[in-house]
Design a protein around this motif. Sequence first.
Motif, short mmCIF file in Angstrom:
data_model
loop_
_atom_site.label_atom_id
_atom_site.label_comp_id
_atom_site.label_asym_id
_atom_site.label_seq_id
_atom_site.Cartn_x
_atom_site.Cartn_y
_atom_site.Cartn_z
N UNK A 1 0.81 -1.21 0.00
CA UNK A 1 0.00 0.00 0.00
C UNK A 1 0.84 1.27 0.00
N UNK A 2 2.01 1.21 0.62
CA UNK A 2 2.74 2.45 0.84
C UNK A 2 4.17 2.40 0.35
N UNK A 3 4.57 1.30 -0.27
CA UNK A 3 5.94 1.19 -0.78
C UNK A 3 6.77 0.35 0.13
N UNK B 1 8.54 5.01 5.73
CA UNK B 1 8.32 4.38 7.03
C UNK B 1 6.96 4.71 7.64
N UNK B 2 6.45 5.91 7.44
CA UNK B 2 5.27 6.40 8.17
C UNK B 2 4.11 6.65 7.21
N UNK B 3 2.94 6.13 7.57
CA UNK B 3 1.70 6.38 6.85
C UNK B 3 0.69 7.02 7.79
N UNK B 4 0.11 8.15 7.38
CA UNK B 4 -0.94 8.82 8.14
C UNK B 4 -2.29 8.27 7.69
N UNK B 5 -3.20 8.04 8.65
CA UNK B 5 -4.46 7.36 8.36
C UNK B 5 -5.63 8.11 8.98
#
Length: 413
Positions: free
Chosen positions: A18-20, A379-383
């Motif tokens: 989803x985010x790499x 590293x970081x995904x905001x949800x």
Amino acid sequence: MKKSLLAQSVALACLAAATGSAEAVSFTQNDVTLDINGTINGFYVNRESETKTTTGGIQSTTKTQNSALTNGLLPGWINFVVTTKQADQDIKAHFSFAPGINDSSSVVGLPSTVGTGAGAVPGATSPYSQIDVRNVYFQFGNNDWGTIKFGRDIGLFGQNIILSDMTLLGVGGTSNAGIPFNTTFGMIGHGYMYTGFQAQITYTTPNFNGLQAAAGIFQPSSFAGDQTKTPGFQAKVDYDWKGALPGKVWGGLVSQSTSCSKGSTCDGTGANPDKTFTANGYEIGAKAGANGFDGVLYAFTAKGLGLSTVGAQFFGGSDGLGNKTASSGYFMQGTYTYNKTKFGINFGQNKDKDGVLGIGEDRKNRAYTLGVYHSLNKFVTLVGEFNQEKITASMSDLEQKNRTISGGAILFF
């Protein structure tokens, strides 16, 4: 050698896709490599619940609203993966530990609420301050004959759909389960049943141009009767394709029987249950995507497998007299990714009838989730998510509506 999260953990695979993909921390000594990867998340959740019940023709309504700081559908998770190649065999061993950010205590500094905690004993240790050991297995094989796995890992039935659920990165529904269980439910119980992490011996075929199958025996549950002469059985078949419209279709099944020991009262006469009881479940799913758009369709049916509206297998599969709970469900999802942001909506329903609910009775769970998932960096995904659930039950004229708004972040490495 370094390995992506896709190769290290089935749960983190969804995050990586989803985010790499992020690289694990790797150490190599001679011909053995140790990879370490993990995830941590935290969310603010605001849940509003309205319950209507009718008794004797009189309807009553209860409303509650609560805030929480909790894990999402994923707990914290750290993985230790050892890989090597010996005598033309690819060998892998995997340990993982999955803690949460909460326990059941509402008193800061104590492991449980004084006087009302575990066993109502002041200061008693909370049973939910646990570290869940989800993966303990090893496997060996190669591309010629396949792979065989021994140990504890994710199940086969229901595996693909939970890894396709966009709320795996977030909270989804049944957010009140985050405390004390360390995870919310996502869309579990609202479109599919939870696959779980189970003891197993599983064989996976080589990949034949996108076609691959897996089948295994699993630790049985004595959910009906008092003995398990045979193990549980699960299998799935996947077909992946690439091209302008890459995608995947799959089908799976689960089956398990229990029986009654000699001299027991379950002889199939009168009010006694039958000597044997078999639970079965079947699933089919598909996903495809192009130009930033991705879609998922899924459905399942089961008999005796458990209350799908709870989501757990082998819980509430019968009324104790051999009458099976019949379950079915479906799930739909669409997402669009623009640059580093994914926008998505999903909808699902699970329905149970008869069995443990009573002959002619039914229970239905419906829910939808709107979600936004922004990759801040690798590293970081905001949800941010909005989830609306509706639960109805014929036996008590129950109607419950739950609204959950959540926001937070998830880190993986």
